[in-house]
Design an enzyme around this catalytic site. Structure first.
Site, PDB file in Angstrom:
ATOM      1  N   MET A  73       0.835  -1.202   0.000  1.00 37.63           N
ATOM      2  CA  MET A  73       0.000   0.000   0.000  1.00 37.63           C
ATOM      3  C   MET A  73       0.873   1.257   0.000  1.00 37.63           C
ATOM      4  O   MET A  73       0.385   2.356   0.267  1.00 37.63           O
ATOM      5  CB  MET A  73      -0.940  -0.013   1.200  1.00 37.63           C
ATOM      6  CG  MET A  73      -1.898  -1.217   1.176  1.00 37.63           C
ATOM      7  SD  MET A  73      -3.420  -0.950   2.068  1.00 37.63           S
ATOM      8  CE  MET A  73      -2.808  -0.680   3.723  1.00 37.63           C
ATOM      9  N   GLY A  74       2.164   1.085  -0.273  1.00 33.66           N
ATOM     10  CA  GLY A  74       3.037   2.249  -0.410  1.00 33.66           C
ATOM     11  C   GLY A  74       3.517   2.812   0.913  1.00 33.66           C
ATOM     12  O   GLY A  74       3.415   2.164   1.955  1.00 33.66           O
ATOM     13  N   HIS A  83       8.926   1.309   3.431  1.00 35.01           N
ATOM     14  CA  HIS A  83       9.968   1.286   4.460  1.00 35.01           C
ATOM     15  C   HIS A  83      10.789   0.019   4.267  1.00 35.01           C
ATOM     16  O   HIS A  83      10.542  -0.757   3.318  1.00 35.01           O
ATOM     17  CB  HIS A  83       9.356   1.368   5.860  1.00 35.01           C
ATOM     18  CG  HIS A  83       8.283   0.344   6.107  1.00 35.01           C
ATOM     19  ND1 HIS A  83       8.521  -1.007   6.100  1.00 35.01           N
ATOM     20  CD2 HIS A  83       6.949   0.478   6.330  1.00 35.01           C
ATOM     21  CE1 HIS A  83       7.410  -1.653   6.353  1.00 35.01           C
ATOM     22  NE2 HIS A  83       6.422  -0.790   6.482  1.00 35.01           N
ATOM     23  N   HIS A 134       9.004  -3.382   3.561  1.00 32.17           N
ATOM     24  CA  HIS A 134       8.624  -3.585   2.151  1.00 32.17           C
ATOM     25  C   HIS A 134       9.855  -3.905   1.292  1.00 32.17           C
ATOM     26  O   HIS A 134       9.826  -4.788   0.437  1.00 32.17           O
ATOM     27  CB  HIS A 134       8.011  -2.305   1.579  1.00 32.17           C
ATOM     28  CG  HIS A 134       6.764  -1.829   2.252  1.00 32.17           C
ATOM     29  ND1 HIS A 134       6.687  -0.627   2.901  1.00 32.17           N
ATOM     30  CD2 HIS A 134       5.542  -2.386   2.362  1.00 32.17           C
ATOM     31  CE1 HIS A 134       5.465  -0.457   3.383  1.00 32.17           C
ATOM     32  NE2 HIS A 134       4.750  -1.506   3.073  1.00 32.17           N
ATOM     33  N   GLN A 194     -10.343  -3.062   1.661  1.00 27.77           N
ATOM     34  CA  GLN A 194      -9.890  -3.652   2.918  1.00 27.77           C
ATOM     35  C   GLN A 194      -9.985  -2.685   4.103  1.00 27.77           C
ATOM     36  O   GLN A 194      -9.565  -3.024   5.200  1.00 27.77           O
ATOM     37  CB  GLN A 194      -8.483  -4.238   2.778  1.00 27.77           C
ATOM     38  CG  GLN A 194      -7.377  -3.228   2.648  1.00 27.77           C
ATOM     39  CD  GLN A 194      -6.056  -3.917   2.310  1.00 27.77           C
ATOM     40  OE1 GLN A 194      -5.877  -4.487   1.243  1.00 27.77           O
ATOM     41  NE2 GLN A 194      -5.114  -3.884   3.242  1.00 27.77           N
ATOM     42  N   ASP A 205       2.246  -9.227   8.857  1.00 28.91           N
ATOM     43  CA  ASP A 205       0.792  -9.394   8.756  1.00 28.91           C
ATOM     44  C   ASP A 205       0.523 -10.891   8.656  1.00 28.91           C
ATOM     45  O   ASP A 205       0.189 -11.409   7.590  1.00 28.91           O
ATOM     46  CB  ASP A 205       0.269  -8.619   7.544  1.00 28.91           C
ATOM     47  CG  ASP A 205       0.580  -7.136   7.659  1.00 28.91           C
ATOM     48  OD1 ASP A 205      -0.173  -6.436   8.347  1.00 28.91           O
ATOM     49  OD2 ASP A 205       1.604  -6.680   7.100  1.00 28.91           O
TER      50      ASP A 205
HETATM   51  P1  AMP Z   1       1.422  -2.918   3.470  1.00 26.44           P
HETATM   52  O1  AMP Z   1       1.964  -1.837   2.595  1.00 26.44           O
HETATM   53  O2  AMP Z   1       1.349  -2.543   4.908  1.00 26.44           O
HETATM   54  O3  AMP Z   1       0.144  -3.502   2.929  1.00 26.44           O
HETATM   55  O4  AMP Z   1       2.492  -4.080   3.409  1.00 26.44           O
HETATM   56  C1  AMP Z   1       2.883  -4.654   2.183  1.00 26.44           C
HETATM   57  C2  AMP Z   1       3.660  -5.905   2.447  1.00 26.44           C
HETATM   58  O5  AMP Z   1       4.815  -5.602   3.225  1.00 26.44           O
HETATM   59  C3  AMP Z   1       2.861  -6.948   3.260  1.00 26.44           C
HETATM   60  O6  AMP Z   1       3.149  -8.240   2.756  1.00 26.44           O
HETATM   61  C4  AMP Z   1       3.399  -6.753   4.641  1.00 26.44           C
HETATM   62  O7  AMP Z   1       3.282  -7.912   5.451  1.00 26.44           O
HETATM   63  C5  AMP Z   1       4.854  -6.419   4.370  1.00 26.44           C
HETATM   64  N1  AMP Z   1       5.431  -5.724   5.514  1.00 26.44           N
HETATM   65  C6  AMP Z   1       4.942  -4.613   6.135  1.00 26.44           C
HETATM   66  N2  AMP Z   1       5.721  -4.291   7.184  1.00 26.44           N
HETATM   67  C7  AMP Z   1       6.712  -5.202   7.245  1.00 26.44           C
HETATM   68  C8  AMP Z   1       7.826  -5.424   8.119  1.00 26.44           C
HETATM   69  N3  AMP Z   1       8.072  -4.627   9.153  1.00 26.44           N
HETATM   70  N4  AMP Z   1       8.640  -6.471   7.874  1.00 26.44           N
HETATM   71  C9  AMP Z   1       8.397  -7.308   6.818  1.00 26.44           C
HETATM   72  N5  AMP Z   1       7.361  -7.155   5.963  1.00 26.44           N
HETATM   73  C10 AMP Z   1       6.525  -6.120   6.168  1.00 26.44           C
END
Ligand code: AMP
Length: 288
Positions: A30-31, A34, A37, A61, A150
């Protein structure tokens, strides 16, 4: 790196890559990128020939009253970070591009999506599964990369892929943390300085729960109480849930046994943070 905003631009490029025998890896996000990602991107870069990352703040979601509109966005910075980490194609569709009409077809995964996050956010995982299925259909990846951060989402995606025989290998990647243990999250940007200082209590509580199990605790309620007490001792924290479940079924084993996951969701001001750790109860030794 090329940035593409439409399915019509992206799809032919990937059809060409696959026809040339190159494997495609997908990192859905979702951008507001960090290092968590980017760890997925680096893994995809090492495993596959063509790395696609998507940035889409998926309205399906988010529930009513959640942070869809406030969700942090910085596309310029994301582009630079994605390129430096090895993304070849960055897919950034608009909501209208993804859902020109309201989706009448959705994917919902029973059981694993029902407790914990599923109870706190009733339509969340159907929204996730639907958009992930759609991204798989658009991109055609051989592998897709998701963070253990997640953990329930990862379980939902794995189950969807198995149940629907989707030709994608789901790769789970370890959680990337700050030095004080706080899991990296785009939502950490909501924290005030005081809340940021308090937030590592979540990981501390999860680790204390895991340590209790390793020390012989087999009662889920006792582990839950221990984790809640640790978190509730922090005045800025409000526990949504803190629980230990079987890592595959998401049911609570009694007594605790096998491959377990401790998961928590905690609010700090306007930030709702989730985290988890794994622990395995060793099988009892035979005889003796
Ligand atoms: P999001 O942008 O929050 O939807 O996350 C995108 C992907 O990055 C998802 O598969 C998350 O589980 C993964 N992700 C987010 N934060 C972390 C983290 N701290 N360590 C590893 N993977 C992460």
């Amino acid at each position: 790196m090329k940035t593409l905003h439409t399915v019509a631009e992206l799809r032919p490029l990937l059809v060409g890559e696959r026809a040339a025998g190159r494997s495609v890896g997908l990192v859905p996000t979702m951008g507001y990128l960090h290092d968590g990602h980017l760890s997925l991107v680096r893994r995809a870069r090492a495993d596959t020939d063509v790395v696609v990352a998507s940035i889409f703040v998926n309205p399906l979601q988010f529930g009513a009253g959640e942070d869809l509109d406030a969700y942090p966005r910085d596309l310029d910075r994301d582009g630079r970070l994605a390129e430096a980490a090895g993304v070849d194609l960055l897919f950034v569709p608009s909501a209208e591009e993804m859902f020109p009409q309201p989706a009448l077809t959705t994917v919902s995964v029973a059981q694993v999506s029902e407790p914990l996050e599923g109870t706190a956010r009733p339509h969340h995982f159907a929204g996730v599964a639907t958009v992930v299925a759609k991204l798989f259909a658009i991109v055609g990846p051989r592998r897709a990369y998701f963070g253990e951060k997640d953990f329930q989402q990862l379980a939902v995606v794995r189950r969807m892929v198995r149940d629907l025989s989707l030709p994608v290998e789901v790769v789970g990647c370890p959680t990337v943390r700050e030095l004080d243990g706080l899991a990296l999250s785009s939502r950490n940007s909501y924290l005030t300085a005081d809340e940021r200082e308090a937030a590592p209590v979540v990981y501390r509580a999860l680790r204390a729960g895991a340590a209790a199990i390793l020390a012989g605790e087999r009662d889920a309620a006792a582990v839950r109480t221990l984790m809640r007490q640790i978190i509730e001792a922090e005045p800025l924290a409000q526990v949504d849930y803190a629980e230990v479940v079987d890592a595959d079924s998401f049911r609570i084993p009694d007594p605790l046994a096998g491959n377990l996951r401790l998961l928590a969701a905690v609010r700090f001001g306007r930030a709702r943070l989730i985290d988890n750790v794994g622990v395995t109860v060793p099988a009892p030794t035979q005889g003796g």
